[in-house]
Design an enzyme around this catalytic site. Structure first.
Site, PDB file in Angstrom:
ATOM      1  CE  LYS A   1      -2.021  -3.943   2.705  1.00  0.00           C
ATOM      2  NZ  LYS A   1      -2.279  -5.311   2.191  1.00  0.00           N
TER       3      LYS A   1
ATOM      4  CE1 TYR B   1      -4.207  -1.726   5.021  1.00  0.00           C
ATOM      5  CE2 TYR B   1      -3.165   0.280   4.232  1.00  0.00           C
ATOM      6  CZ  TYR B   1      -3.898  -0.864   3.994  1.00  0.00           C
ATOM      7  OH  TYR B   1      -4.312  -1.144   2.719  1.00  0.00           O
TER       8      TYR B   1
ATOM      9  CB  SER C   1      -0.883   0.001   1.255  1.00  0.00           C
ATOM     10  OG  SER C   1      -1.475   1.270   1.459  1.00  0.00           O
TER      11      SER C   1
END
Length: 197
Positions: free
Chosen positions: A108, A104, A91
């Site tokens: 990622k 997150y 991401s």
């Protein structure tokens, strides 16, 4: 339209038994596994000061271990076949950061590190490992943007990049960004150094 077939499996990719059943079900149906697209994800957004560690662990479990476990489960199959294509999902948050997403982003970017080593281990057995870095309207992102924007970033505008990374002539070790029909390779770079003697 091209005659593909699908089977559904509702297992969690962070669950060992569920992953084993998914692979067993696939092998019983088709006898081989050529492509793995690891795309499971959850969000537990909060600023780092307010985030509970359980929300950090939960995101790491699904994104990182939820990629590692299926890869491990298909690895020997792909090695025996002498063929495999693995696409992990990173991401822009992992590559560049985003407020409220330390969990997150960590998960990622860890997948890029995973890809970088796995591509080396798979090379002699024709296993190519790449990362897709998508922006798309999904159940996970639908509440984050207005409908007019979501219309411009449909998942099908990312699909050609994934199909390429899963194809016979796929590269290996590439981070391919995809959003709204625009594609680019993201790269980690290092400047020329200076020698201080």
């Amino acid at each position: 339209t091209t005659g593909g077939q699908a089977i559904a499996n509702g297992a969690s990719v962070s669950d060992d038994a569920g992953v084993a059943h998914l692979v067993k079900q696939t092998m019983e149906k088709w006898g081989r596994i050529d492509v793995l697209i690891a795309n499971a994800g959850i969000l537990r957004d909060k600023s780092f000061g307010k985030m509970e560690l359980k929300d950090f662990s939960a995101v790491m479990d699904v994104h990182l271990m939820g990629t590692v476990k299926p890869c491990k489960a298909v690895w020997d199959i792909m090695k025996t076949q002498g063929y495999g294509r693995i696409v992990v999902t990173t991401s822009s948050t992992g590559l560049y950061g985003n407020f409220g997403q330390t969990n997150y982003g960590s998960a990622k970017l860890s997948l890029v590190g995973f890809m970088n080593s796995l591509k080396l281990e798979g090379a002699k057995d024709n296993i190519k490992v790449n990362a897709i870095c998508p922006v798309a309207a999904t159940r996970m992102t639908e509440a984050l943007m207005p409908p007019a924007i979501l219309e411009l970033i449909k998942p099908e505008f990312v699909s050609p990049a994934v199909a390429y990374l899963a194809s016979d002539n796929a590269p290996t070790g590439v981070i391919l960004t995809a959003a709204g029909g625009v594609f680019a390779a993201a790269q980690l770079v290092e400047t020329d150094g200076i020698n201080l003697g």
